[in-house]
Design an enzyme around this catalytic site. Structure first.
Site, PDB file in Angstrom:
ATOM      1  N   ARG A  90      -9.991   6.930  -4.853  1.00 21.19           N
ATOM      2  CA  ARG A  90      -8.361   6.847  -5.341  1.00 21.19           C
ATOM      3  C   ARG A  90      -8.630   7.774  -6.807  1.00 21.19           C
ATOM      4  O   ARG A  90      -9.361   6.979  -7.543  1.00 21.19           O
ATOM      5  CB  ARG A  90      -7.636   5.914  -5.347  1.00 21.19           C
ATOM      6  CG  ARG A  90      -7.150   5.278  -3.845  1.00 21.19           C
ATOM      7  CD  ARG A  90      -6.229   4.076  -4.046  1.00 21.19           C
ATOM      8  NE  ARG A  90      -6.230   3.715  -2.578  1.00 21.19           N
ATOM      9  CZ  ARG A  90      -5.838   2.262  -2.257  1.00 21.19           C
ATOM     10  NH1 ARG A  90      -5.096   1.819  -3.093  1.00 21.19           N
ATOM     11  NH2 ARG A  90      -5.528   2.146  -0.866  1.00 21.19           N
ATOM     12  N   SER A 183      -2.116   4.929  -0.846  1.00 23.03           N
ATOM     13  CA  SER A 183      -1.561   3.653  -0.529  1.00 23.03           C
ATOM     14  C   SER A 183      -0.065   3.464  -1.263  1.00 23.03           C
ATOM     15  O   SER A 183       0.677   4.192  -1.048  1.00 23.03           O
ATOM     16  CB  SER A 183      -2.366   2.380  -0.757  1.00 23.03           C
ATOM     17  OG  SER A 183      -1.785   0.925  -0.196  1.00 23.03           O
ATOM     18  N   HIS A 184       0.094   2.472  -1.956  1.00 23.29           N
ATOM     19  CA  HIS A 184       1.422   1.832  -2.672  1.00 23.29           C
ATOM     20  C   HIS A 184       1.509   2.693  -4.077  1.00 23.29           C
ATOM     21  O   HIS A 184       2.174   2.651  -4.523  1.00 23.29           O
ATOM     22  CB  HIS A 184       1.494   0.429  -2.843  1.00 23.29           C
ATOM     23  CG  HIS A 184       0.341  -0.257  -3.601  1.00 23.29           C
ATOM     24  ND1 HIS A 184      -1.316  -0.370  -3.094  1.00 23.29           N
ATOM     25  CD2 HIS A 184       0.113  -0.521  -4.937  1.00 23.29           C
ATOM     26  CE1 HIS A 184      -1.946  -0.574  -3.887  1.00 23.29           C
ATOM     27  NE2 HIS A 184      -1.153  -1.049  -5.070  1.00 23.29           N
ATOM     28  N   ASP A 348       5.238   0.314   2.658  1.00 25.84           N
ATOM     29  CA  ASP A 348       4.612   1.176   1.318  1.00 25.84           C
ATOM     30  C   ASP A 348       4.295   2.425   1.691  1.00 25.84           C
ATOM     31  O   ASP A 348       4.556   2.815   2.869  1.00 25.84           O
ATOM     32  CB  ASP A 348       3.392   0.446   0.925  1.00 25.84           C
ATOM     33  CG  ASP A 348       2.343   0.390   1.633  1.00 25.84           C
ATOM     34  OD1 ASP A 348       2.529   0.408   2.977  1.00 25.84           O
ATOM     35  OD2 ASP A 348       1.058   0.331   1.070  1.00 25.84           O
ATOM     36  N   ASP A 350       1.718   4.080   2.783  1.00 21.80           N
ATOM     37  CA  ASP A 350       0.814   4.342   4.084  1.00 21.80           C
ATOM     38  C   ASP A 350       1.011   3.493   5.172  1.00 21.80           C
ATOM     39  O   ASP A 350       0.387   3.293   6.253  1.00 21.80           O
ATOM     40  CB  ASP A 350      -0.804   4.471   3.969  1.00 21.80           C
ATOM     41  CG  ASP A 350      -1.100   3.070   3.231  1.00 21.80           C
ATOM     42  OD1 ASP A 350      -0.406   2.465   2.780  1.00 21.80           O
ATOM     43  OD2 ASP A 350      -2.423   2.689   3.637  1.00 21.80           O
ATOM     44  N   ASP A 352       0.928  -0.095   5.390  1.00 24.98           N
ATOM     45  CA  ASP A 352       0.138  -1.255   5.690  1.00 24.98           C
ATOM     46  C   ASP A 352       0.640  -2.638   4.942  1.00 24.98           C
ATOM     47  O   ASP A 352      -0.011  -3.463   5.221  1.00 24.98           O
ATOM     48  CB  ASP A 352      -1.149  -1.002   5.516  1.00 24.98           C
ATOM     49  CG  ASP A 352      -1.898  -0.667   4.146  1.00 24.98           C
ATOM     50  OD1 ASP A 352      -0.837  -0.446   3.189  1.00 24.98           O
ATOM     51  OD2 ASP A 352      -2.908  -0.606   3.916  1.00 24.98           O
ATOM     52  N   ARG A 353       1.500  -2.269   4.059  1.00 26.07           N
ATOM     53  CA  ARG A 353       1.953  -3.302   3.260  1.00 26.07           C
ATOM     54  C   ARG A 353       3.572  -3.652   3.576  1.00 26.07           C
ATOM     55  O   ARG A 353       4.172  -2.760   4.455  1.00 26.07           O
ATOM     56  CB  ARG A 353       2.091  -3.209   1.902  1.00 26.07           C
ATOM     57  CG  ARG A 353       0.534  -2.879   1.360  1.00 26.07           C
ATOM     58  CD  ARG A 353       0.211  -2.954   0.028  1.00 26.07           C
ATOM     59  NE  ARG A 353      -1.099  -2.695  -0.540  1.00 26.07           N
ATOM     60  CZ  ARG A 353      -1.633  -3.143  -1.704  1.00 26.07           C
ATOM     61  NH1 ARG A 353      -0.785  -3.927  -2.570  1.00 26.07           N
ATOM     62  NH2 ARG A 353      -2.830  -2.898  -2.090  1.00 26.07           N
ATOM     63  N   THR A 416     -10.772 -10.088  -2.108  1.00 19.33           N
ATOM     64  CA  THR A 416      -9.785  -9.049  -1.825  1.00 19.33           C
ATOM     65  C   THR A 416     -10.255  -7.775  -1.208  1.00 19.33           C
ATOM     66  O   THR A 416     -11.175  -7.384  -1.445  1.00 19.33           O
ATOM     67  CB  THR A 416      -9.112  -8.715  -2.973  1.00 19.33           C
ATOM     68  OG1 THR A 416      -8.256  -9.810  -3.525  1.00 19.33           O
ATOM     69  CG2 THR A 416      -7.911  -7.645  -2.976  1.00 19.33           C
ATOM     70  N   GLU A 435      -2.937 -11.141   2.416  1.00 25.19           N
ATOM     71  CA  GLU A 435      -3.231 -11.091   1.156  1.00 25.19           C
ATOM     72  C   GLU A 435      -2.032 -11.091   0.481  1.00 25.19           C
ATOM     73  O   GLU A 435      -0.888 -10.619   0.729  1.00 25.19           O
ATOM     74  CB  GLU A 435      -3.830  -9.571   0.882  1.00 25.19           C
ATOM     75  CG  GLU A 435      -5.320  -9.671   1.481  1.00 25.19           C
ATOM     76  CD  GLU A 435      -5.896  -8.168   1.378  1.00 25.19           C
ATOM     77  OE1 GLU A 435      -7.075  -8.100   0.976  1.00 25.19           O
ATOM     78  OE2 GLU A 435      -5.010  -7.256   1.039  1.00 25.19           O
ATOM     79  N   SER A 437      -0.950  -9.581  -1.890  1.00 24.49           N
ATOM     80  CA  SER A 437      -0.662  -8.215  -2.250  1.00 24.49           C
ATOM     81  C   SER A 437       0.299  -7.517  -1.215  1.00 24.49           C
ATOM     82  O   SER A 437       0.096  -6.449  -1.049  1.00 24.49           O
ATOM     83  CB  SER A 437      -1.692  -7.299  -2.772  1.00 24.49           C
ATOM     84  OG  SER A 437      -2.670  -7.408  -1.787  1.00 24.49           O
ATOM     85  N   LYS A 448      -4.259  -4.187   7.628  1.00 26.01           N
ATOM     86  CA  LYS A 448      -3.214  -4.770   7.504  1.00 26.01           C
ATOM     87  C   LYS A 448      -1.876  -3.762   8.165  1.00 26.01           C
ATOM     88  O   LYS A 448      -2.056  -2.561   8.141  1.00 26.01           O
ATOM     89  CB  LYS A 448      -2.833  -5.075   6.035  1.00 26.01           C
ATOM     90  CG  LYS A 448      -3.076  -4.300   4.839  1.00 26.01           C
ATOM     91  CD  LYS A 448      -2.872  -4.807   3.608  1.00 26.01           C
ATOM     92  CE  LYS A 448      -3.418  -3.723   2.697  1.00 26.01           C
ATOM     93  NZ  LYS A 448      -4.607  -3.720   2.142  1.00 26.01           N
TER      94      LYS A 448
END
Length: 625
Positions: A90, A183-184, A348, A350, A352-353, A416, A435, A437, A448
């Protein structure tokens, strides 16, 4: 005209470019070199030729396959800073837009994999819709073709959530897949972009592979790319170039089919269709916007106005697609309003959260995974025989541990990073994990899964209310959480995030804490707390024996309270310091105390021990969870 013997001097003599074609003589005393490769800018490289002056076109070497596909070997050189973090590579968009930055990493990946892992095989490509995905998709497709991949399955418009990529890899028996996402983190020309690779189980590549990728980025000399046009990704269908196929697929269908296998959709639909139940889902202008309507509205019967921010945008609507109390403020305002819906959720960038809310009630991610695990066998058909085992990341609260103990299930504490759960799942030792997060999931895939978590909560609420008649008081999200605390006790938990700190100060703080830990002794007093142990968390994988060290600094006290310090590996710039504070409370009479109030002595102690303000200059956290 006879071609003279040429002596090359200057930049051309030092060039590693593979071939030179003479076009025609020119009068100028110097020559110009330029590349015709789509991966390289047309740079002028002046140099002298003894005796005569000629103009040159520098070309990559070209190989034509037996099926007529032309493969170019584009010269390149290593670029710095391509070591992956907790979940892929990233950086800021502008970094990835630098010459060959992305192409180098993709080629280094292929250089790191055994041929049998991709040659004539099938790979999946998807992303969260953020800025630069369109350009990146074309680069990845061409390099995949250049390295002998047989087929790429791409989500329409390049969209496919991270959990859906994992699901498609598993269902289609693909060799692996690329996920274009940060991600987020925010999206747009000035913000973040990311790339990661998942293996044939749908699991993020292990460190053994990411370390090889990084090593190959330090020595890369050429990029293999197919000479094919950009592929139209806007319509479902397949196009073939020689022995290479690009198939654009519906990003939702395989994932939706899997969700229907995991959950009792009729049970959920009966809940959502009740006149006395209201539901709100915030897609945060991210990838789950492409999934929300097909799943929640079309399949489960939710009203269209229950879905908000459902159009995926390259910059996430100028928002920060991180589903927490700070960045998902639209949903928080809805759920804490006077006439709030019964259930709210967000996902989020992508997909996954997740964040779970009841009416005026926040479910911490640590509690969420524990509550799902405690209710899974009764409420979710996939777990009808009971979970195989439970696991959490080390910073996540011990709420899940207590469920595992009561249900007599195997339990694992891992570093993590979702990749650490994958081996346990593949070995048949783990079913549900999470997690702190905002990541929750199970072994239905190897990522996730935000929408899975939402459906899990809807299943639990539906199961608890399946015999309730309209007009009877429904069992609420808060009721479910409080009943769980009454059974297992409450783990008060909070996380303080200090985003984009200056890296040197953050690193000095961590080294200072390591020095303290090296001198600590059991029984030492820290205010009202007595130290049990302090360490730098290390994990030995029980399946393959691999070791992950320096995974977080822990101060654990005799009453079970914990203070944990970590530098996050999911950002793209600077350093994010995360402090985790946890305290167990068995007394039901104290369960309704606000978490920040209950934890204040421990929070003050955490800040005092670390001297965070002194090292970073930060007086307040960016985000409190």
């Amino acid at each position: 005209m006879a071609v003279p013997s040429l002596k090359l001097e200057g930049a051309l003599a030092r060039s590693t470019l593979p071939s030179i074609s003479i076009l025609h003589p020119i009068a100028a005393p110097r020559v110009a070199l330029f590349s015709s490769s789509p991966l390289l800018p047309r740079k002028l490289l002046p140099c002298c030729i003894s005796g005569r002056s000629f103009r040159f076109v520098v070309k990559a070497s070209v190989q034509t396959t037996s099926e007529g596909l032309q493969i170019k070997a584009i010269p390149t050189k290593p670029v710095e800073g391509q070591k992956t973090g907790t979940s892929g590579l990233r950086k800021k968009v502008k970094v990835f837009q630098q010459e060959n930055y992305l192409a180098n990493w993709i080629q280094a990946l292929f250089n790191s994999l055994p041929l049998e892992d991709y040659k004539d095989g099938v790979l999946v490509l998807g992303g969260d819709g953020r800025y630069f995905n369109r350009e990146a998709a074309q680069i990845i497709i061409k390099i995949a073709a250049g390295n002998g991949v047989g087929k790429i399955l791409v989500g329409r418009d390049g969209l496919m959530s991270t959990p859906a990529v994992s699901a498609v890899i598993r269902k289609q028996k693909a060799n692996g897949g690329f996920i274009m996402s940060a991600s987020h983190n925010p999206g747009g020309p000035e913000y973040d972009w990311g790339i990661k690779f998942n293996y044939s189980s749908g699991q993020p590549a292990p460190e053994s592979i990411t370390d090889k990728i990084y090593g190959n980025t330090l020595s890369i000399s050429e990029i293999k790319t197919a000479d094919i046009p950009d592929v139209d990704l806007s319509s479902v269908g397949a196009v073939r170039y020689g022995n290479f196929t690009v198939e654009v697929v519906d990003p939702v269908s395989d994932y939706l089919e899997l969700m229907e296998e995991v959950f009792d959709f009729q049970l959920i639909k009966d809940l959502i269709s009740r006149a006395d139940f209201r539901f709100s889902f915030d897609a945060m202008h991210a990838v789950t916007g492409a999934y929300a309507k097909p799943i929640f509205v079309d399949r489960l019967g939710a009203s269209l106005d229950s879905i908000s921010n459902a159009v995926p945008l390259e910059d996430f609507g100028h928002g920060h697609p991180d589903p927490n109390l700070t960045y998902a403020k639209d949903l928080v305002n809805i759920m804490y309003a006077k006439d709030a819906p019964d259930f709210g959720a967000a996902s989020d960038g992508d997909g996954d959260r997740n964040m779970i809310l009841g009416r005026g009630f926040f479910i911490t991610p640590s509690d969420s995974v524990a509550i799902i695990a405690a209710n899974a066998q009764a409420a979710i058909p996939y777990f009808k025989d009971g979970p195989k085992g439970l696991a959490r990341s080390m910073p996540t609260s011990g709420a899940l541990d207590r469920v595992a103990s009561k249900l007599n299930l195997p339990f694992f504490e891992v570093p993590t990073g979702w990749k650490f759960f994958g081996n346990l799942m593949d070995a048949g030792r783990l079913s549900i994990c999470g997690e702190e997060s905002f990541g929750t999931g199970s072994d239905h895939i190897r990522e996730k899964d935000g929408i899975w978590a939402v459906l899990a909560w809807l299943s639990i609420i539906a199961y608890q209310n399946k015999d309730k008649k309209v007009g009877e008081k429904l069992v609420s999200v808060a009721d479910i959480a409080k009943e769980h605390w009454a059974t297992y006790g409450r783990n008060f938990f909070s996380r303080y995030d200090y985003e984009e700190c200056e890296s040197s100060g953050a690193n000095k703080m961590m080294e200072y804490l390591r020095d303290i830990i090296s001198k600590t002794k059991q029984g030492e007093k820290y205010g009202n707390y007595t130290l049990d142990f302090a360490d730098d968390f290390s994990y030995t994988d029980p399946v393959d024996g691999s070791v992950a060290s320096k995974q977080g600094l822990r101060f654990v006290f005799t009453d079970g309270s914990r203070i944990i310090y970590r530098l996050s590996g999911t950002g793209s710039a600077g350093a994010t310091i995360r402090i985790y504070i946890e305290q167990f409370e068995p007394d039901v009479a104290k369960h309704d105390v606000d978490a920040q109030t209950a934890l204040k002595p421990l929070i003050d102690l955490a800040l005092s021990i670390s001297k965070l303000e002194e090292f970073t200059g930060r007086e307040k956290p960016t985000v409190i969870t």
